[in-house]
Each structure stands twice: as C-alpha cells, then as structure tokens.
Design a protein around this motif. Structure first.
Motif, PDB file in Angstrom:
ATOM      1  N   UNK A  24      27.812  88.431  78.423  1.00  0.00           N
ATOM      2  CA  UNK A  24      28.785  88.142  79.472  1.00  0.00           C
ATOM      3  C   UNK A  24      28.182  88.447  80.822  1.00  0.00           C
ATOM      4  N   UNK A  25      28.819  89.338  81.548  1.00  0.00           N
ATOM      5  CA  UNK A  25      28.311  89.756  82.851  1.00  0.00           C
ATOM      6  C   UNK A  25      27.811  91.190  82.779  1.00  0.00           C
ATOM      7  N   UNK A  26      27.352  91.628  81.593  1.00  0.00           N
ATOM      8  CA  UNK A  26      26.995  93.020  81.395  1.00  0.00           C
ATOM      9  C   UNK A  26      25.684  93.175  80.621  1.00  0.00           C
ATOM     10  N   UNK A  27      24.990  94.287  80.906  1.00  0.00           N
ATOM     11  CA  UNK A  27      23.805  94.724  80.161  1.00  0.00           C
ATOM     12  C   UNK A  27      24.014  96.199  79.830  1.00  0.00           C
ATOM     13  N   UNK A  36      26.186  97.998  82.512  1.00  0.00           N
ATOM     14  CA  UNK A  36      25.918  97.648  83.905  1.00  0.00           C
ATOM     15  C   UNK A  36      26.391  96.218  84.147  1.00  0.00           C
ATOM     16  N   UNK A  37      26.951  95.981  85.341  1.00  0.00           N
ATOM     17  CA  UNK A  37      27.454  94.656  85.702  1.00  0.00           C
ATOM     18  C   UNK A  37      26.665  94.131  86.884  1.00  0.00           C
ATOM     19  N   UNK A  38      26.622  92.796  86.989  1.00  0.00           N
ATOM     20  CA  UNK A  38      25.930  92.165  88.098  1.00  0.00           C
ATOM     21  C   UNK A  38      26.794  92.125  89.342  1.00  0.00           C
ATOM     22  N   UNK A  47      25.009  97.594  88.703  1.00  0.00           N
ATOM     23  CA  UNK A  47      25.717  98.859  88.919  1.00  0.00           C
ATOM     24  C   UNK A  47      26.522  99.202  87.677  1.00  0.00           C
ATOM     25  N   UNK A  48      26.731 100.510  87.405  1.00  0.00           N
ATOM     26  CA  UNK A  48      27.552 100.883  86.247  1.00  0.00           C
ATOM     27  C   UNK A  48      28.955 100.289  86.370  1.00  0.00           C
TER      28      UNK A  48
END
Length: 596
Positions: free
Chosen positions: A427-430, A437-439, A489-490
């Motif tokens: 999705x938008x997370x790692x 973390x999100x973009x 960022x977290x």
C-alpha cells in the motif's frame, strides 16, 4: 719496566679458585721450620675453610704444574668425557629427528649416540652430560627443524615506533568479553564490547556494548562514537570476523572510503615485504608465515585463544589493563578462573554464590557505567609506553605537531551510518524493525511527474535506508525507476475514539484520494470518450447531433422534421443534466466515521 714473574702473571690470568690455590701454596712454603706436615696442613685447612685433603691436593697441583693454571680443552660446560665426533653425531641426530619425524627426546638422542659410539669407537659421557650438550644447540636451529624455512621468515621482530604516527592515523578494533557477571533481563550474562584503540595516543577512539554477542551494529556504533568524538581516522585494522565481514557493513565501508577513511584487515599489520603474513606465538615470536589473510586469521585465533603477550596484539594489553582497573574498583561478580587449584576454585565458587544470593551482582547498565568510569581513569593516568597519560599525549600532539581534528558534518555522519535493507512496499507503507513507515502526502505535481510516490510502488521490493539507533527520525526508500529517494515517516496511530485525530486523518486521506482523482481527470480530458461499443453507438451519435444543434439553434437539418429536432434537443439536454448531476452526486453517510 721490569717484567712480571711467572707467579705474577698467574695471579692476573687465573680464576678465583686458582688464586686461592696459590695463596695456600704460598702459606705452605712459608710455614715455620720444624712444624709437623700434618699439623701445618690442618692449620692451613682451618685458615682457608678447606679440608686437609684439599690443601694437600692444592700443594701437589702447584708443585706439578707450577703457578700457571693447567690448560684443558673445553667441551660443552666442562664435560670432558666426550669425543667431539660423538657430540656432533648426537646434536645432528636430535635436530634431524625433530625435522624428519617431528619429535625426539634428549634421552632418545643420547641412546642412539651410545649405539653409534660403540660401533665407531667414540668416547661418550653420562646421560646428564648429554643433556648439557643438547641444551647448547642454538634455538634457531630447533626453530628451523620444527617450522622449516617459513619459520625463519621475519624472525627478527620489527619494533614499530608508534610515536611517528599522527593521532588517529591508525586505529585497531577488536571485541572483548568482560570477566564479570551482571544481570540482564533476569539472567546472568557476561557483557561484551567492541572497541577501537588509537595506536599513537592509546586513547579509546570508540566503544559500544552488547549484553550478548557483538554484531555489525556494535562495530558501527563504536566507530560512530569515535568519528563524533575525535573526527576522521585514516585507517582501521580489525580481525574481520563474522560481524566485520557482514554484508550489512558494506555500505559503511564504502561510505568511509568516500570520506578518505580505509577499513582494513588486522592481518595487514603482520604482512611482510614478500607479501606473506607472519604468525606469532603468545610470546611474540614468529613461528610461521602464511600466504593469505584468511589463513593468518585461522592460525592467529588458534594461537591467541589465551593471549599472554600484548606485543602480538596491542589492543590486548589495553583489555587486560581495563580488567585490572575493574578489579581495583572492587566490583562483584568476578568470573572464576578454571585453572585455579581445587581449594581456590571452591572458594571462588562460594564467593560468587554469596554475591548472587545477597544481591551484590550489578545490573548490566550499572556494570557498563563502571566500565566507562574505568576508561576515564585509564585515559587520565600515566601510560607506561608514553610516560604520561593518553590525553596528555593528544594535547602534546596538538601543541607541538599542530594536529587538529578533521571533523565531519553531523548530517554526513548520519548518512555514513545509515543501514541498508530490502523491503516490500504494501500500500503506502513499508515495515522496518516492527515500525510501519508511510510516504509523503500526494500532490498533483508528484503524480504527474511520478516522483516521491511510495503508493505507486506497492508490491515491489525496494532499497530502504534507516538509522537503527534512531528509528523515529525517519527512513528513505529508493524509487527503482527514477533512482530518487522517498522520505518516510513513522505512521501516526490514532485513538479511534478521538474525534479530532480521526478528522485529521480523514482529511489527509481525502487529500491523497483527491490528488489522484483530480490528476486522472486532468490527464484523460484531452482524450475524450474512448468507449466504442456498438450498444452505445446510437446514443453517442444522437448526443453529438444534439450538442451541434444547441451550438447553432438557428440551424435546422433539412433531413429532420420539427418534431425530430425538438426530441433530439430534449435528449441532449437530459444527458448534459445527468452528467452534471453525476459529477455532483455523493454517497450519503450519517457520519464520516461510518464512511471510513
């Protein structure tokens, strides 16, 4: 000038024992006339603390040989019974057996010599005298016999004058397991550390601790401490163990080289001019040379399983000094020495159990603070190799040699020590180290230019960079298409019952979705309608005709009747109205929370 008499010459050339003989003889010839011989011998024996028989032998020796001491051929340490051929055979056999068999006792060499002497008619002495002759063999001959030509390579140790180095020109790294027990999460452990030591000043360049086995992060954190504290180093030498050779450290090594700092194998300190590596025993003697650094590490670890000489590995001396400082601080939990006699080992075990039961054993964090205190003491007290303290050596280098620390910007230090891994975008997370973390929030420009778009990489494996010691500071993901970095960022985990936090997150979500839908409409506007299915062809044709008629109300098709034209306008108007209503139509929810 008058010549010396034979008696005077003997006084200058003889041994103390022979001089005593002369004194006894001189008193003998000056004895009173008429005194019995036995009485005179007894008086001389009492005067010189000798037996009467010894006095008699001394007098006879001078009468026979004169004042000059007799000249006898020297063999070994005054062992006279051996023929020189027998001695040469015994020494040769002893050395050859060491070389060809790999083992030979002195007793075996003696017995073999006796057998050969019986056949050849040589004279031999006692077994004890044989040991005297064999101990006279030069140690280098025995070294060559046991180790071959390689054992002689670089046999003469080259002492390094470390005062010629600049501060932090060479720093040496190694791990250490402390000889003290401490508590960690309810378990007794022996703390470990990785430490970098400067060879010029003997200062601790950097150190980091672990409650368990050290790893690549321990190595990196210790190095980061040194760069932050003292600035850049020139070259590091270390053992290149599992942690130092880990793939995780590759990014660090490359970054260090970019800034002019090299990361080398400890074996290079022992490389000879011929390109081989000298292996030393615990006493610092070179016993062999090997052709590769890998083989040097294997043999060196075997040799120094219990290091007893700091000359071989300079950093080992520091670790022993540090342990002594901790003992001087009277810390509890000292590890038992398994080589102690039974009685002392039993007392050491009893003492340790008592300290555990009474709560004297330190917690891990408390023990680390004591180690830091010991290091401060070490850096401020006189060092035997410097004649002053390590800190004083650094001060003198700055004042007398103009040394200045070569600092690196804090942001550059942070970049050097970023850790690199591969992660899959979902999705938008790692997810990194149990943190999602999100973009960044999307904008139309980002979507049009296809940059900084983490959500667009969903399902792909990308490289991420992060600081394992400061995970809250954010991370970076590398776009595999453009090579651009995406700052992460977290994620913000909200309280689902907090209306304010929920509204802010809903607004952020709407902005992202609006950026995508708005960019979509802008992008497809130039293409028009691309749907060409036969079912909708009449509708599309009538819509086009109606739009043309509305654009020119006064124009009437000759092929259409009045009624046909009115009907077409009505259909076109309804379609236009429907399109407008569809754009404004929204789903109905009682609350935003229900919608999401």
């Amino acid at each position: 000038m008058a010549q010396k008499t034979g008696q005077q010459e003997s006084l200058f050339s003889g041994s103390k024992k022979h001089l005593k003989k002369i004194e006894v003889y001189e008193d003998w010839i000056r004895r009173p006339v008429g005194i019995p011989i036995l009485m005179a011998e007894a008086q001389l024996a009492q005067k010189f603390s000798l037996s009467a028989s010894t006095v008699r032998r001394y007098i006879q020796d001078i009468n026979v040989n004169g004042y000059h001491p007799p000249v006898r051929p020297k063999q070994g340490r005054k062992v006279y019974a051996w023929d020189s051929e027998a001695i040469d055979f015994m020494k040769g056999f002893y050395i050859a057996a060491q070389r060809e068999v790999g083992y030979c006792t002195m007793r075996n060499a003696y017995h073999k010599t006796v057998e050969a002497a019986a056949l050849k008619g040589w004279k031999t002495g006692s077994e004890q005298s044989a040991y005297t002759h064999l101990r006279d063999i030069h140690s280098l001959l025995l070294t060559y016999a046991s180790g071959g030509a390689r054992a002689l390579d670089n046999i003469f140790y080259i002492a390094r004058d470390l005062s010629l180095l600049a501060p932090f020109q060479v720093v040496v790294g190694d791990q250490h397991i402390f000889d003290f027990w401490s508590w960690y999460n309810g378990k007794l452990i022996r703390a470990q550390c990785y430490l970098w030591l400067d060879m010029r000043t003997r200062l601790v360049y950097g150190i980091d601790f672990e409650p368990g086995s050290y790893n690549h992060r321990t190595v990196a954190r210790a190095l980061r401490m040194g760069i932050t504290r003292f600035g850049k180093f020139n070259t590091t030498y270390n053992d290149n163990g599992t942690a130092e050779k880990s793939g995780k450290i590759d990014h660090l090594v490359n970054a260090l080289q970019t800034y002019g700092m090299s990361f080398r194998d400890y074996a290079e300190l022992y490389r000879t001019r011929e390109g081989e590596y000298a292996v030393e025993d615990p006493s610092g003697n070179v016993i062999a040379t090997v052709e590769s650094a890998k083989e040097w590490r294997r043999q060196n670890r075997r040799m120094y399983a219990q290091v007893k000489n700091a000359k071989a590995k300079p950093i080992e001396r520091f670790f022993r000094t540090l342990e002594v400082l901790l003992l001087d601080m009277c810390l509890p939990g000292y590890v038992r020495d398994i080589t102690l006699p039974a009685a002392e080992d039993e007392e050491a075990a009893r003492r340790l159990e008592y300290q555990k039961e009474k709560g004297f054993i330190l917690q891990y964090e408390e023990f680390i603070e004591k180690v830091k205190e010991a290091i401060v003491c070490y850096e401020n007290r006189d060092h035997a190799g410097l004649n002053h303290s390590p800190l004083e050596e650094l001060r003198l280098a700055a004042e007398l040699e103009g040394w200045e620390p070569n600092r690196i910007d804090e942001n550059d230090i942070r970049h050097i020590f970023l850790e690199q891994e591969k992660r899959v975008v979902k999705g938008n997370r790692i997810r990194i180290a149990d943190i999602n973390y999100v973009g960044p929030s999307l904008t139309k420009e980002m979507l049009k230019e296809n940059r900084n778009n983490l959500a667009g990489l969903s399902g792909m494996k990308v490289e991420v960079y992060f600081d394992p010691d400061d995970l809250e500071a954010g991370a970076w993901a590398m776009d595999p298409h453009s090579g651009q970095s995406i700052y992460l960022t977290p994620e913000n985990r909200i309280n689902p019952f907090n209306a304010g936090e929920l509204s802010a997150e809903i607004a952020a979500k709407r902005r992202n979705i609006k950026a995508v839908t708005g960019t979509y409409r802008d992008t497809v506007a130039f293409a028009g309608t691309v749907l060409t299915a036969p079912t909708y062809k009449p509708l599309i044709e009538s819509q086009a005709a109606a739009e043309k008629a509305i654009a020119d109300k006064n124009a009437k098709s000759a092929a259409m009747t009045e009624d046909d034209f009115t009907a077409a306008v009505a259909v076109a108007s309804r379609l236009v109205q429907e399109q407008g209503e569809r754009a404004r139509r929204q789903a109905v929810y009682t609350t935003p929370m229900k919608r999401y």
